[in-house]
Design a protein around this motif. Structure first.
Motif, PDB file in Angstrom:
ATOM      1  N   SER A 109       0.808  -1.223   0.000  1.00 49.26           N
ATOM      2  CA  SER A 109       0.000   0.000   0.000  1.00 49.26           C
ATOM      3  C   SER A 109       0.839   1.270   0.000  1.00 49.26           C
ATOM      4  CB  SER A 109      -0.969  -0.014   1.179  1.00 49.26           C
ATOM      5  OG  SER A 109      -0.248  -0.168   2.371  1.00 49.26           O
ATOM      6  N   GLY A 110       2.164   1.146  -0.161  1.00 47.53           N
ATOM      7  CA  GLY A 110       3.004   2.350  -0.261  1.00 47.53           C
ATOM      8  C   GLY A 110       2.743   3.079  -1.575  1.00 47.53           C
ATOM      9  N   LEU A 111       3.195   4.352  -1.658  1.00 44.74           N
ATOM     10  CA  LEU A 111       2.915   5.152  -2.848  1.00 44.74           C
ATOM     11  C   LEU A 111       3.523   4.515  -4.098  1.00 44.74           C
ATOM     12  CD1 LEU A 111       1.454   7.773  -3.551  1.00 44.74           C
ATOM     13  CD2 LEU A 111       3.654   8.942  -3.415  1.00 44.74           C
ATOM     14  N   GLY A 112       4.738   4.007  -3.957  1.00 42.63           N
ATOM     15  CA  GLY A 112       5.398   3.365  -5.092  1.00 42.63           C
ATOM     16  C   GLY A 112       4.637   2.154  -5.587  1.00 42.63           C
ATOM     17  N   ALA A 113       4.171   1.331  -4.648  1.00 36.99           N
ATOM     18  CA  ALA A 113       3.423   0.130  -5.013  1.00 36.99           C
ATOM     19  C   ALA A 113       2.079   0.496  -5.630  1.00 36.99           C
ATOM     20  CB  ALA A 113       3.205  -0.749  -3.784  1.00 36.99           C
ATOM     21  N   MET A 114       1.444   1.560  -5.097  1.00 35.28           N
ATOM     22  CA  MET A 114       0.137   1.959  -5.612  1.00 35.28           C
ATOM     23  C   MET A 114       0.237   2.457  -7.052  1.00 35.28           C
ATOM     24  SD  MET A 114      -2.309   1.419  -3.506  1.00 35.28           S
ATOM     25  CE  MET A 114      -3.724   2.502  -3.705  1.00 35.28           C
ATOM     26  N   LEU A 115       1.368   3.109  -7.382  1.00 35.37           N
ATOM     27  CA  LEU A 115       1.469   3.748  -8.696  1.00 35.37           C
ATOM     28  C   LEU A 115       2.260   2.930  -9.715  1.00 35.37           C
ATOM     29  CD1 LEU A 115       1.842   7.507  -7.734  1.00 35.37           C
ATOM     30  CD2 LEU A 115      -0.192   6.252  -8.442  1.00 35.37           C
ATOM     31  N   SER A 116       2.642   1.694  -9.351  1.00 34.74           N
ATOM     32  CA  SER A 116       3.308   0.883 -10.375  1.00 34.74           C
ATOM     33  C   SER A 116       2.271  -0.031 -11.022  1.00 34.74           C
ATOM     34  CB  SER A 116       4.456   0.077  -9.765  1.00 34.74           C
ATOM     35  OG  SER A 116       3.957  -0.731  -8.742  1.00 34.74           O
ATOM     36  N   PRO A 117       2.388  -0.228 -12.335  1.00 30.72           N
ATOM     37  CA  PRO A 117       1.338  -0.948 -13.057  1.00 30.72           C
ATOM     38  C   PRO A 117       1.284  -2.426 -12.686  1.00 30.72           C
ATOM     39  CG  PRO A 117       3.167  -0.419 -14.511  1.00 30.72           C
ATOM     40  CD  PRO A 117       3.457   0.254 -13.221  1.00 30.72           C
ATOM     41  N   LEU A 118       0.087  -2.994 -12.751  1.00 29.63           N
ATOM     42  CA  LEU A 118      -0.087  -4.415 -12.440  1.00 29.63           C
ATOM     43  C   LEU A 118       0.112  -5.285 -13.676  1.00 29.63           C
ATOM     44  CD1 LEU A 118      -3.201  -4.063 -10.125  1.00 29.63           C
ATOM     45  CD2 LEU A 118      -0.911  -4.708  -9.423  1.00 29.63           C
ATOM     46  N   THR A 119      -0.242  -4.754 -14.836  1.00 30.02           N
ATOM     47  CA  THR A 119      -0.139  -5.595 -16.038  1.00 30.02           C
ATOM     48  C   THR A 119       0.461  -4.884 -17.235  1.00 30.02           C
ATOM     49  OG1 THR A 119      -2.314  -4.908 -16.777  1.00 30.02           O
ATOM     50  CG2 THR A 119      -2.193  -6.942 -15.505  1.00 30.02           C
TER      51      THR A 119
ATOM     52  N   ALA B 131      -2.422  13.082 -23.893  1.00 28.21           N
ATOM     53  CA  ALA B 131      -1.665  12.902 -22.651  1.00 28.21           C
ATOM     54  C   ALA B 131      -2.595  12.480 -21.508  1.00 28.21           C
ATOM     55  CB  ALA B 131      -0.932  14.193 -22.289  1.00 28.21           C
ATOM     56  N   CYS B 132      -3.782  13.116 -21.426  1.00 32.33           N
ATOM     57  CA  CYS B 132      -4.723  12.771 -20.359  1.00 32.33           C
ATOM     58  C   CYS B 132      -5.211  11.336 -20.502  1.00 32.33           C
ATOM     59  CB  CYS B 132      -5.948  13.680 -20.409  1.00 32.33           C
ATOM     60  SG  CYS B 132      -5.628  15.245 -19.666  1.00 32.33           S
ATOM     61  N   ALA B 133      -5.527  10.951 -21.735  1.00 29.94           N
ATOM     62  CA  ALA B 133      -5.999   9.591 -21.969  1.00 29.94           C
ATOM     63  C   ALA B 133      -4.932   8.591 -21.522  1.00 29.94           C
ATOM     64  CB  ALA B 133      -6.348   9.391 -23.441  1.00 29.94           C
ATOM     65  N   LEU B 134      -3.651   8.857 -21.914  1.00 29.64           N
ATOM     66  CA  LEU B 134      -2.571   7.944 -21.538  1.00 29.64           C
ATOM     67  C   LEU B 134      -2.417   7.894 -20.016  1.00 29.64           C
ATOM     68  CD1 LEU B 134       0.101   8.728 -24.277  1.00 29.64           C
ATOM     69  CD2 LEU B 134      -1.390   6.722 -24.100  1.00 29.64           C
ATOM     70  N   LEU B 135      -2.494   9.061 -19.376  1.00 28.88           N
ATOM     71  CA  LEU B 135      -2.357   9.123 -17.913  1.00 28.88           C
ATOM     72  C   LEU B 135      -3.436   8.279 -17.240  1.00 28.88           C
ATOM     73  CD1 LEU B 135      -1.126  10.453 -15.312  1.00 28.88           C
ATOM     74  CD2 LEU B 135      -2.949  12.153 -15.520  1.00 28.88           C
ATOM     75  N   VAL B 136      -4.692   8.449 -17.685  1.00 31.07           N
ATOM     76  CA  VAL B 136      -5.788   7.737 -17.023  1.00 31.07           C
ATOM     77  C   VAL B 136      -5.693   6.236 -17.312  1.00 31.07           C
ATOM     78  CG1 VAL B 136      -8.287   7.478 -16.903  1.00 31.07           C
ATOM     79  CG2 VAL B 136      -7.279   9.751 -16.950  1.00 31.07           C
ATOM     80  N   PHE B 137      -5.335   5.874 -18.556  1.00 31.05           N
ATOM     81  CA  PHE B 137      -5.153   4.446 -18.851  1.00 31.05           C
ATOM     82  C   PHE B 137      -4.067   3.851 -17.956  1.00 31.05           C
ATOM     83  CE2 PHE B 137      -7.597   4.913 -22.756  1.00 31.05           C
ATOM     84  CZ  PHE B 137      -8.200   3.674 -22.833  1.00 31.05           C
ATOM     85  N   TYR B 138      -2.971   4.597 -17.778  1.00 33.17           N
ATOM     86  CA  TYR B 138      -1.897   4.106 -16.925  1.00 33.17           C
ATOM     87  C   TYR B 138      -2.387   3.938 -15.487  1.00 33.17           C
ATOM     88  CZ  TYR B 138       2.419   3.814 -14.330  1.00 33.17           C
ATOM     89  OH  TYR B 138       3.403   3.391 -13.478  1.00 33.17           O
ATOM     90  N   LEU B 139      -3.032   4.989 -14.968  1.00 32.75           N
ATOM     91  CA  LEU B 139      -3.493   4.934 -13.570  1.00 32.75           C
ATOM     92  C   LEU B 139      -4.437   3.762 -13.341  1.00 32.75           C
ATOM     93  CD1 LEU B 139      -4.198   8.620 -12.488  1.00 32.75           C
ATOM     94  CD2 LEU B 139      -2.473   7.048 -11.585  1.00 32.75           C
ATOM     95  N   MET B 140      -5.323   3.504 -14.295  1.00 34.79           N
ATOM     96  CA  MET B 140      -6.295   2.434 -14.103  1.00 34.79           C
ATOM     97  C   MET B 140      -5.641   1.056 -14.176  1.00 34.79           C
ATOM     98  SD  MET B 140      -8.900   4.036 -13.204  1.00 34.79           S
ATOM     99  CE  MET B 140     -10.229   2.854 -13.110  1.00 34.79           C
ATOM    100  N   ALA B 141      -4.412   0.991 -14.735  1.00 35.05           N
ATOM    101  CA  ALA B 141      -3.701  -0.286 -14.791  1.00 35.05           C
ATOM    102  C   ALA B 141      -2.823  -0.517 -13.569  1.00 35.05           C
ATOM    103  CB  ALA B 141      -2.851  -0.352 -16.070  1.00 35.05           C
ATOM    104  N   THR B 142      -2.754   0.468 -12.666  1.00 35.82           N
ATOM    105  CA  THR B 142      -1.920   0.319 -11.469  1.00 35.82           C
ATOM    106  C   THR B 142      -2.757  -0.241 -10.310  1.00 35.82           C
ATOM    107  OG1 THR B 142      -2.467   2.514 -10.662  1.00 35.82           O
ATOM    108  CG2 THR B 142      -0.546   2.337 -12.088  1.00 35.82           C
ATOM    109  N   ARG B 143      -2.093  -0.456  -9.182  1.00 41.19           N
ATOM    110  CA  ARG B 143      -2.797  -0.884  -7.975  1.00 41.19           C
ATOM    111  C   ARG B 143      -3.749   0.221  -7.495  1.00 41.19           C
ATOM    112  NH1 ARG B 143      -2.843  -4.829  -4.267  1.00 41.19           N
ATOM    113  NH2 ARG B 143      -1.329  -6.122  -5.312  1.00 41.19           N
ATOM    114  N   PHE B 144      -3.401   1.490  -7.767  1.00 37.64           N
ATOM    115  CA  PHE B 144      -4.323   2.584  -7.460  1.00 37.64           C
ATOM    116  C   PHE B 144      -5.634   2.390  -8.240  1.00 37.64           C
ATOM    117  CE2 PHE B 144      -6.053   6.812  -8.614  1.00 37.64           C
ATOM    118  CZ  PHE B 144      -6.337   7.295  -7.359  1.00 37.64           C
ATOM    119  N   GLY B 145      -5.507   2.010  -9.512  1.00 34.86           N
ATOM    120  CA  GLY B 145      -6.700   1.750 -10.322  1.00 34.86           C
ATOM    121  C   GLY B 145      -7.516   0.594  -9.769  1.00 34.86           C
ATOM    122  N   LEU B 146      -6.822  -0.445  -9.308  1.00 35.96           N
ATOM    123  CA  LEU B 146      -7.509  -1.591  -8.689  1.00 35.96           C
ATOM    124  C   LEU B 146      -8.271  -1.126  -7.445  1.00 35.96           C
ATOM    125  CD1 LEU B 146      -7.770  -4.743  -8.768  1.00 35.96           C
ATOM    126  CD2 LEU B 146      -5.870  -4.798  -7.151  1.00 35.96           C
ATOM    127  N   ALA B 147      -7.626  -0.255  -6.662  1.00 38.23           N
ATOM    128  CA  ALA B 147      -8.284   0.277  -5.457  1.00 38.23           C
ATOM    129  C   ALA B 147      -9.502   1.117  -5.849  1.00 38.23           C
ATOM    130  CB  ALA B 147      -7.279   1.110  -4.652  1.00 38.23           C
TER     131      ALA B 147
END
Lengths: 259, 308
Positions: A109-119, B131-147
């Motif tokens: 749940s750290g910032l780095g882990a949250m912002l790194s892609p899963l796939t 740029a916005c589209a790429l940013l949002v696609f990236y964010l949704m592919a991260t653990r933040f997006g999963l959350a």
């Protein structure tokens, strides 16, 4: 053996209704403890108190020597406590892998882990770990499916896998066999025995007494929010208070199979 | 490109940026009906800095983004305590407050609006949209997006799984507000003029429609929704009269017939929106749109229970 979970004098009321009254019990490290009782006895409420969904009115819960009263619910999974739900509560729009990755959240749940892609650029460590766990449980056929499209029995198992992904020390299972057929229940029993073999402590709410008997040697019985029995599962059907709880005072002289 | 088409492409790009801003809040399960307020903050911040202090567009647009983002975060902390329709009304009320303040501010030109001397070409909004589209696609592919997606599905369980539900909601809302502010800054410079009457409730409703009808399940939704609802009225501008004439000609009627003429295209659009709500409430694009046809065992067929 030390007590992993220690519950002392737990009480909870909603408005004027006393739901849990002065409940105390312990679960030792590696134990398989059943929590049974008639409908409305307060079993699920007890789980909700343990996991911090609601705060208790009185009493203390100690997990691995640490008092967890007042710890926010989202921190408790990190303290080693994961649970499943009576009515399956997977994220319906997420795939199986994504649900299981959610179980790893507290460890990443750290910032780095949250912002790194899963796939995005190949599969991340989180993804591979989740895949390995799913495969280990024999559910790899469902890996990429969206959860809402899956049959009930499979979803039930995936909820267990999600809880395991948290690497808990204590697993709270709320009616894991509800809605499963005989074969599925037998599989569940073996599965839980295997989990227990890895050292995870199980606290199981269950109505299926044959499952309880074959899995748990000890059980705690609740009735109207009070503990009325704490002891051997083999003898529970001989206890007069338990018989009264299930059958009513008039019939408590008769012998009957509990639940 | 002709002036007509550069205008369409510019407004489309701005709408895409704007829609991604609202999408980030919607993806966590919160309807933001205050889009116009955040866009107005970005637009007026950029316009004022350009008009009064003569900043260059790069800086004014960046400042507009930051202003909207910071105010978005400030407002998110109290407003996200609200739930359901109260949250929607809270965001709506926020946009009305912003409009009221700007309308009564002499510094910001009041009802007269502000001219924006520095002009940007259509390429700038298009680059920003990409740029916005790429940013949002990236964010949704991260653990933040999963959350984000799990908070949308079940916030109680997300919390028990260790997700900081409140933090995720505030972050998504504030970042979305910043993108809405960015779209405002782009608007100010692309159209050289801002007036508060343009940032009204129907704008907030439209951008929320782009997201909901485009589909909030994937990051494709805002893109498709904004494109569909920006281009469809333009396409109907010539199609509607042509279709009418063809039909009447088929019945042997000639000469000047009216209505419906091209101004009826919003009637058609409204009917299309209602039809979408009825027949495809989850939006044009869903997660299943991109799922490869898979081999399924018979047991995997959706059960009645699974359809709930």
């Amino acid at each position: 053996m030390t007590a992993l979970l220690k519950v002392e004098g737990l009480s909870k009321s909603f408005g004027g209704v006393q739901v849990i009254t002065d409940v105390s019990f312990e679960a030792e490290e590696g134990a398989r403890l059943a929590l049974i009782g008639p409908n409305g006895a307060g079993k699920t409420t007890l789980f909700n108190l343990l996991t911090g969904v609601f705060p208790q009115d009185e009493g203390t819960v100690t997990l691995a020597g640490q008092v967890i009263d007042g710890a926010p619910s989202r921190r408790r999974i990190g303290m080693g406590m994961a649970r499943s739900f009576q009515n399956i509560r997977l994220m319906p729009h997420l795939s199986v892998v994504e649900n299981v990755m959610l179980g790893q959240q507290h460890r990443r749940s750290g910032l780095g882990a949250m912002l790194s892609p899963l796939t995005l650029f190949g599969r991340s460590e989180s993804w591979r770990e989740a895949e390995a766990l799913i495969a280990d449980m024999g559910l790899e056929a469902w890996m990429g499916e969206t959860v809402s499209t899956l049959p009930y029995g499979i979803r039930k198992q995936i909820e267990l896998v999600r809880a395991l992904a948290a690497k808990p020390r204590l697993l709270l299972l709320d009616e894991p066999a509800a809605g499963l057929n005989g074969t599925e229940t037998a599989q569940l029993r073996d599965f839980l025995a295997r989990i227990s073999g890895t050292g995870i402590t199980l606290l199981v709410v269950e109505h299926d007494m044959s499952l309880v008997r074959s899995l748990c040697d000890r059980c705690v019985v609740l009735n109207f929010g009070r503990k009325i029995y704490d002891g051997s599962t083999a003898q529970v059907h001989e206890d007069p208070l338990v018989l009264e709880a299930y059958l009513g005072a008039r019939h408590s002289g008769e012998t009957a199979d509990v639940a | 490109m002709s002036g007509y088409w550069t205008g369409i492409v510019t407004i489309l790009a701005i709408n895409v940026v704007f829609a991604y801003g609202i999408y980030l809040a919607v993806a966590t399960g919160q309807l933001n009906l205050g889009g116009a307020g955040f866009q107005a903050l970005g637009a007026y911040a950029a316009a004022w800095l350009c008009f009064e202090l003569d900043w260059s567009p790069a800086w004014t647009i960046a400042a507009g983004t930051v202003v909207a983002g910071v105010i978005g975060m400030g407002i998110a902390i109290p407003i996200l305590r609200l739930k359901g329709v109260y949250l929607v009304l809270g965001t709506f009320a926020f946009a009305e407050v912003v409009a009221g303040l700007i309308l009564n501010s002499e510094t910001l030109g009041g009802a007269m609006g502000l001219p924006v001397p520095a002009y940007i070409e259509w390429q700038v909004p298009v680059a920003a949209a990409v740029a916005c589209a790429l940013l949002v696609f990236y964010l949704m592919a991260t653990r933040f997006g999963l959350a984000v997606r799990s908070v949308h599905d079940d916030d109680v369980v997300a919390d028990l799984m260790g997700v900081n539900v409140r933090g995720v909601r505030v972050a998504a809302f504030a970042l979305g507000a910043a993108l809405a502010g960015l779209s405002g800054g782009l608007y100010a410079h692309a159209f050289s003029y801002v007036e508060i009457q343009g940032f009204n409730a129907s704008l907030s409703i439209y951008v929320l429609l782009y997201v909901l009808l485009g589909g909030a399940q994937t990051a494709w939704g805002p893109l498709v929704g904004a494109a569909f609802f920006t281009l469809l009225p333009e396409a109907m501008r010539s199609f509607l009269p042509a279709a009418k004439e063809a039909i009447w000609t088929a019945f042997g009627v000639t000469g000047d017939i009216s209505p419906p003429d091209e101004s009826w295209r919003f009637v058609v659009l409204g009917a299309a929106v209602i039809a979408m709500m009825v027949f495809r409430p989850e939006g044009l694009v869903t997660r299943d749109t991109f799922a490869f046809p898979r081999r399924r065992s018979p047991a995997a067929a959706p059960t009645r229970e699974a359809a709930e």
